[in-house]
Design a protein around this motif. Structure first.
Motif, PDB file in Angstrom:
ATOM      1  N   VAL A   9       0.684  -1.073   0.159  1.00  0.00           N
ATOM      2  CA  VAL A   9       0.049  -0.142   0.384  1.00  0.00           C
ATOM      3  C   VAL A   9       0.831   1.461   0.234  1.00  0.00           C
ATOM      4  O   VAL A   9       0.784   2.551  -0.346  1.00  0.00           O
ATOM      5  CB  VAL A   9      -1.116  -0.262   1.484  1.00  0.00           C
ATOM      6  N   GLY A  10       2.180   1.203   0.585  1.00  0.00           N
ATOM      7  CA  GLY A  10       2.790   2.273   0.298  1.00  0.00           C
ATOM      8  C   GLY A  10       3.347   2.883  -0.618  1.00  0.00           C
ATOM      9  O   GLY A  10       3.294   3.340  -1.170  1.00  0.00           O
ATOM     10  N   PHE A  11       3.713   1.526  -1.394  1.00  0.00           N
ATOM     11  CA  PHE A  11       4.150   1.514  -2.715  1.00  0.00           C
ATOM     12  C   PHE A  11       2.949   2.580  -4.271  1.00  0.00           C
ATOM     13  O   PHE A  11       2.876   2.968  -4.670  1.00  0.00           O
ATOM     14  CB  PHE A  11       4.915  -0.028  -3.422  1.00  0.00           C
ATOM     15  N   PHE A  12       1.449   2.021  -3.532  1.00  0.00           N
ATOM     16  CA  PHE A  12       0.528   2.032  -3.987  1.00  0.00           C
ATOM     17  C   PHE A  12       0.329   3.425  -4.456  1.00  0.00           C
ATOM     18  O   PHE A  12       0.337   4.033  -4.813  1.00  0.00           O
ATOM     19  CB  PHE A  12      -0.543   1.830  -3.895  1.00  0.00           C
ATOM     20  N   ALA A  13       0.663   4.192  -2.491  1.00  0.00           N
ATOM     21  CA  ALA A  13       0.239   5.969  -2.323  1.00  0.00           C
ATOM     22  C   ALA A  13       1.104   6.073  -3.064  1.00  0.00           C
ATOM     23  O   ALA A  13       1.563   7.289  -3.996  1.00  0.00           O
ATOM     24  CB  ALA A  13       0.761   5.668  -1.072  1.00  0.00           C
ATOM     25  N   ILE A  14       2.424   5.798  -3.597  1.00  0.00           N
ATOM     26  CA  ILE A  14       4.212   5.810  -3.994  1.00  0.00           C
ATOM     27  C   ILE A  14       2.922   6.717  -5.267  1.00  0.00           C
ATOM     28  O   ILE A  14       3.539   7.817  -5.895  1.00  0.00           O
ATOM     29  CB  ILE A  14       4.976   5.763  -3.817  1.00  0.00           C
ATOM     30  N   GLY A  15       3.158   5.491  -6.068  1.00  0.00           N
ATOM     31  CA  GLY A  15       2.091   5.575  -7.712  1.00  0.00           C
ATOM     32  C   GLY A  15       1.497   7.078  -7.636  1.00  0.00           C
ATOM     33  O   GLY A  15       0.577   7.300  -8.446  1.00  0.00           O
ATOM     34  N   ALA A  16       0.098   6.677  -6.457  1.00  0.00           N
ATOM     35  CA  ALA A  16      -0.439   7.218  -7.038  1.00  0.00           C
ATOM     36  C   ALA A  16      -0.048   8.756  -7.059  1.00  0.00           C
ATOM     37  O   ALA A  16      -0.479  10.020  -7.692  1.00  0.00           O
ATOM     38  CB  ALA A  16      -1.329   6.892  -5.952  1.00  0.00           C
ATOM     39  N   TYR A  17       0.263   9.025  -6.038  1.00  0.00           N
ATOM     40  CA  TYR A  17       1.352  10.763  -5.842  1.00  0.00           C
ATOM     41  C   TYR A  17       1.973  11.390  -6.888  1.00  0.00           C
ATOM     42  O   TYR A  17       1.622  12.265  -7.876  1.00  0.00           O
ATOM     43  CB  TYR A  17       1.227  11.443  -4.598  1.00  0.00           C
ATOM     44  N   VAL A  18       2.880  10.729  -7.664  1.00  0.00           N
ATOM     45  CA  VAL A  18       3.847  10.803  -8.005  1.00  0.00           C
ATOM     46  C   VAL A  18       3.197  10.457  -9.342  1.00  0.00           C
ATOM     47  O   VAL A  18       2.637  11.817  -9.549  1.00  0.00           O
ATOM     48  CB  VAL A  18       4.844   9.616  -8.280  1.00  0.00           C
ATOM     49  N   SER A  19       1.543  10.104 -10.142  1.00  0.00           N
ATOM     50  CA  SER A  19       1.641  10.297 -11.085  1.00  0.00           C
ATOM     51  C   SER A  19       0.295  11.203 -11.759  1.00  0.00           C
ATOM     52  O   SER A  19       0.403  12.261 -12.504  1.00  0.00           O
ATOM     53  CB  SER A  19       0.850   8.913 -11.712  1.00  0.00           C
ATOM     54  N   GLY A  20      -0.059  11.596  -9.955  1.00  0.00           N
ATOM     55  CA  GLY A  20      -0.927  12.403 -10.015  1.00  0.00           C
ATOM     56  C   GLY A  20      -0.631  13.510 -10.032  1.00  0.00           C
ATOM     57  O   GLY A  20      -0.561  14.765 -11.182  1.00  0.00           O
ATOM     58  N   ILE A  21       0.785  13.933  -9.296  1.00  0.00           N
ATOM     59  CA  ILE A  21       1.523  14.957  -9.430  1.00  0.00           C
ATOM     60  C   ILE A  21       2.006  15.427 -10.883  1.00  0.00           C
ATOM     61  O   ILE A  21       1.634  16.578 -11.356  1.00  0.00           O
ATOM     62  CB  ILE A  21       2.764  14.824  -8.220  1.00  0.00           C
ATOM     63  N   LEU A  22       2.284  14.692 -11.203  1.00  0.00           N
ATOM     64  CA  LEU A  22       3.029  14.128 -12.843  1.00  0.00           C
ATOM     65  C   LEU A  22       1.882  14.569 -13.927  1.00  0.00           C
ATOM     66  O   LEU A  22       2.288  16.082 -14.811  1.00  0.00           O
ATOM     67  CB  LEU A  22       3.726  13.130 -13.321  1.00  0.00           C
ATOM     68  N   THR A  23       0.740  14.742 -13.868  1.00  0.00           N
ATOM     69  CA  THR A  23      -0.502  14.557 -14.582  1.00  0.00           C
ATOM     70  C   THR A  23      -1.298  15.479 -15.135  1.00  0.00           C
ATOM     71  O   THR A  23      -1.486  16.875 -14.724  1.00  0.00           O
ATOM     72  CB  THR A  23      -1.136  13.037 -15.162  1.00  0.00           C
ATOM     73  N   VAL A  24      -1.509  16.626 -13.244  1.00  0.00           N
ATOM     74  CA  VAL A  24      -1.557  17.573 -12.272  1.00  0.00           C
ATOM     75  C   VAL A  24      -0.848  18.287 -12.350  1.00  0.00           C
ATOM     76  O   VAL A  24      -1.153  19.688 -13.514  1.00  0.00           O
ATOM     77  CB  VAL A  24      -2.293  17.487 -11.494  1.00  0.00           C
ATOM     78  N   ILE A  25      -0.239  18.667 -12.073  1.00  0.00           N
ATOM     79  CA  ILE A  25       0.933  19.707 -12.319  1.00  0.00           C
ATOM     80  C   ILE A  25       1.657  20.143 -13.433  1.00  0.00           C
ATOM     81  O   ILE A  25       2.267  21.191 -13.888  1.00  0.00           O
ATOM     82  CB  ILE A  25       2.092  19.882 -10.257  1.00  0.00           C
ATOM     83  N   PHE A  26       2.526  19.062 -13.646  1.00  0.00           N
ATOM     84  CA  PHE A  26       3.397  18.726 -14.956  1.00  0.00           C
ATOM     85  C   PHE A  26       2.652  18.730 -15.928  1.00  0.00           C
ATOM     86  O   PHE A  26       3.180  18.478 -17.058  1.00  0.00           O
ATOM     87  CB  PHE A  26       4.797  18.357 -14.951  1.00  0.00           C
ATOM     88  N   GLU A  27       1.402  18.690 -16.448  1.00  0.00           N
ATOM     89  CA  GLU A  27       0.544  18.314 -17.007  1.00  0.00           C
ATOM     90  C   GLU A  27       0.636  17.699 -18.122  1.00  0.00           C
ATOM     91  O   GLU A  27       1.192  17.724 -19.316  1.00  0.00           O
ATOM     92  CB  GLU A  27       0.033  19.920 -18.081  1.00  0.00           C
ATOM     93  N   TYR A  28       1.891  16.052 -17.035  1.00  0.00           N
ATOM     94  CA  TYR A  28       1.798  15.133 -18.115  1.00  0.00           C
ATOM     95  C   TYR A  28       1.005  14.325 -18.558  1.00  0.00           C
ATOM     96  O   TYR A  28      -0.390  14.224 -18.494  1.00  0.00           O
ATOM     97  CB  TYR A  28       2.906  13.828 -17.365  1.00  0.00           C
ATOM     98  N   HIS A  29       1.113  13.475 -19.945  1.00  0.00           N
ATOM     99  CA  HIS A  29      -0.051  12.524 -20.406  1.00  0.00           C
ATOM    100  C   HIS A  29      -0.235  11.444 -19.336  1.00  0.00           C
ATOM    101  O   HIS A  29       0.738  11.157 -18.761  1.00  0.00           O
ATOM    102  CB  HIS A  29       0.375  12.116 -21.767  1.00  0.00           C
ATOM    103  N   ILE A  30      -1.064  10.489 -19.269  1.00  0.00           N
ATOM    104  CA  ILE A  30      -1.421  10.219 -18.490  1.00  0.00           C
ATOM    105  C   ILE A  30       0.116   8.331 -18.475  1.00  0.00           C
ATOM    106  O   ILE A  30       0.439   8.150 -17.326  1.00  0.00           O
ATOM    107  CB  ILE A  30      -2.281   9.383 -18.363  1.00  0.00           C
ATOM    108  N   VAL A  31       0.058   8.444 -19.857  1.00  0.00           N
ATOM    109  CA  VAL A  31       0.749   7.151 -19.786  1.00  0.00           C
ATOM    110  C   VAL A  31       2.653   6.774 -19.302  1.00  0.00           C
ATOM    111  O   VAL A  31       2.660   6.724 -18.591  1.00  0.00           O
ATOM    112  CB  VAL A  31       1.367   6.604 -21.130  1.00  0.00           C
ATOM    113  N   PRO A  32       3.563   8.630 -19.736  1.00  0.00           N
ATOM    114  CA  PRO A  32       4.396   8.551 -19.233  1.00  0.00           C
ATOM    115  C   PRO A  32       4.035   8.909 -17.911  1.00  0.00           C
ATOM    116  O   PRO A  32       4.959   8.351 -16.612  1.00  0.00           O
ATOM    117  CB  PRO A  32       5.084  10.032 -19.920  1.00  0.00           C
TER     118      PRO A  32
END
Ligand SMILES: Nc1ncnc2c1ncn2[C@@H]1O[C@H](COP(=O)(O)OP(=O)(O)O)[C@@H](O)[C@H]1O
Ligand SMILES: [Mg+2]
Lengths: 309, 251
Positions: A35-58
């Motif tokens: 669940v810790g790795f799950f949380a990390i994946g959730a926040y990292v990918s969320g930050i990338l798509t929301v703040i850095f406006e990445y596409h969801i795949v990268p």
């Protein structure tokens, strides 16, 4: 319809989470760090798509990678502890991750709107799908694309030497070592692989839910992650999928009317199931029976040797 | 080929192995005998790296093995079987051998091929090993479903699959009937014929006397005699410590 689409996403994401624990269980490690790795994946990918406006795949890819990186780092100290101590140590890791995100405040103005993780308020508006015009069916298919890929990959691993080696370490570490297996490398690799899968699942979860906060990443979820493969048995990846469908589709949805009593009943059912069928609901015998029913039970020679029953 | 120098292992006061020095030559079948608890298994565990020595050292092909974990000792050419059978029960016979399988030096498959693929050469070698152990017909069976004698043979097959230069057999004949012991003797001679050095820990005297070139006798972790089977049989100290004892386990 929306309800079923939501359920399908949940089942897909929980299957990935369960499989991340499955690969570790093969090597004999019971980890509540998933669940810790799950949380990390959730926040990292969320930050990338929301703040850095990445596409969801990268975004997902990097979230999974960071999850794997932390798993790799957790893998080494985890080697020193076994059994119950490993459970405790991995809970501690997950709690540290949870508290980190509980305090994470990273607000940025994107196109005039303030977005990003807002510590205690959680991380809202992870709206890649909606912002890019994906409808729910698109999202369901997208999630299941990853589920199918990961399941196929793990299924295939069981047919090559890697799979046999993972299982050998789970069966008898001393015999595995004496047969030339580097158990440190195997266990850390399994932990890393599990971290990547859990990170991927977390990224998919964040974007499906559009909102995560620290409460999402509870010890209860960590318990679910290991309960799925334990219930489903370690004979095959399909056991985990079936366990998730059973728990999420039948138990949780079917008993919604029970309210909070549901959790207690759920815990009880897991305990009963584990006692009645210690090798999981889908143990080797059931797999054999299913194969026979499908007419594939009597494979001879050729590939048959590489299969684990 | 294998040299033990003042090798010792103490377990809180118990001197399981106590200042053991001996040398095993390339290509010989070397017997290690002694009463129960005399430190034979501990010696095997020290040689293959499962235990670390309290004192002394193990040298193999001129190389000090100090600090080397078991899997690297296997890569260096030492494999072993266990006194109490330790197979991967839920894996097939084939998989048990596959895990330990090593390619011949200089002909190693690449990382990807080795772990994620399969080659005809590997399959042939595994089949050959299974034929050697008379398990060819049981390749797809789970190890835990084998009969006792078959499990012993699978232990041997797994150790042989690693292409060792030195193989440590810890009481491989325990629990075997006469015919099985004779089969085992033939297999040990076949290994010797292939140039593999064998360290045989054994209680079954018929086998030890019939297959070894030299024998070392341990008592309370110490070497009390060393010589050819004939010399050992005539040794008074050995008779007293071991062979002469009324309940000795000669089969
Ligand atoms: N892990 C251990 N811990 C404590 N004592 C041990 C351990 N292993 C072996 N011993 C002791 O060391 C002595 C030698 O044992 P072992 O090498 O197994 O003898 P053998 O194989 O000759 O029967 C015995 O007294 C045994 O009780
Ligand atoms: Mg012994």
């Amino acid at each position: 319809m929306a309800f079923y689409f939501g359920l399908l996403q949940t089942i897909g994401i929980h299957t990935l989470l369960g499989l991340s624990a499955y690969i570790l269980l093969l090597t004999g490690q019971l980890s509540l760090a998933q669940v810790g790795f799950f949380a990390i994946g959730a926040y990292v990918s969320g930050i990338l798509t929301v703040i850095f406006e990445y596409h969801i795949v990268p975004g997902l890819f990097l979230g999974a990678l960071v999850g794997g990186l932390f798993a790799f780092l957790v893998g080494f100290p985890a080697l020193r502890v076994k059994g119950l101590m490993l459970v405790v140590a991995t809970i501690a890791f997950s709690e540290i991750v949870r508290l980190f995100f509980f305090n994470l405040n990273w607000r940025v103005s994107v196109n005039g709107v303030e977005v990003g993780p807002d510590s205690t308020q959680g991380f809202r508006e992870i709206r890649f799908y909606a912002a890019n015009g994906w409808d729910t069916l698109d999202v369901v298919l997208f999630v299941w694309l990853f589920v199918v890929i990961v399941m196929a990959l793990l299924w295939w691993l069981d047919r090559v030497r890697v799979g046999a080696t993972l299982r050998a370490v789970g069966a008898d570490e001393l015999a595995a070592q004496s047969s030339g297996v580097n158990i440190v490398a195997v266990k850390v690799s399994a932990m890393t692989g599990g971290g990547i899968i859990a990170g991927l699942a977390g990224g998919l979860y964040a974007h499906s839910a559009t909102y995560v906060d620290h409460l999402t990443f509870s010890v209860l979820l960590a318990t679910f992650a290991v309960a799925y493969p334990i219930l489903g048995g370690l004979s095959s990846v399909f056991g985990t999928l079936i366990a998730v469908i059973f728990v999420q589709g039948v138990l949780i949805e079917g008993m919604r009317f029970l309210g909070d009593w549901r959790n207690i009943l759920f815990g009880l059912l897991i305990i009963i199931a584990m006692n009645v069928r210690p090798a999981g609901l889908i143990d080797g015998k059931v797999v054999l029976r299913i194969r026979e029913a499908l007419g594939t039970g009597k494979k001879s020679g050729g590939e048959g040797h590489a299969e684990t029953r | 080929m294998l040299k033990l120098d003042d090798l010792s292992k103490h377990f809180d006061g118990v001197r399981a192995v106590d200042g053991l020095s001996l040398e095993v030559d390339q290509g010989e079948v070397f017997g290690l005998i002694g009463p129960n608890g005399s430190g034979k298994s501990t010696t095997v565990n020290l040689i293959c790296g499962v235990l670390s020595a309290t004192r002394g050292k193990v040298t193999f092909k001129g190389r000090d093995l100090h600090g080397l974990p078991p899997h690297r000792r296997l890569n260096a050419g030492i494999s072993r079987t266990f006194q109490n059978i330790r197979l991967f029960g839920e894996l097939t016979v084939w998989q048990n051998v596959w895990i330990a399988r090593r390619d011949a030096p200089g002909r190693e498959a690449g990382f990807i091929r080795n772990w994620f693929g399969s080659s005809a050469r590997t399959r042939e070698a595994i089949e050959e090993t299974l034929v050697f152990a008379d398990l060819a017909g049981r390749a797809n069976d789970l190890a835990q479903n084998l009969a006792f004698g078959e499990q012993r043979r699978l232990e041997l097959a797994r150790a042989v699959a690693a292409r060792p230069d030195l193989i440590l057999l810890d009481e491989p004949a325990a629990g075997m009937n006469r015919e099985e012991v004779e089969d085992l003797r033939q297999r040990i001679l076949a290994l010797k014929h292939d140039g593999i050095t064998v360290l045989l820990v054994e209680h079954v005297m018929e086998l030890v006397m019939g297959v070894t070139d030299r024998i070392a006798v341990l008592n309370f972790g110490k070497l009390i005699a060393l010589g050819t089977p004939g010399e050992i049989q005539g040794n008074a100290a050995v008779r007293e410590a071991y062979l002469g004892s009324p309940d000795s386990e000669s089969a």
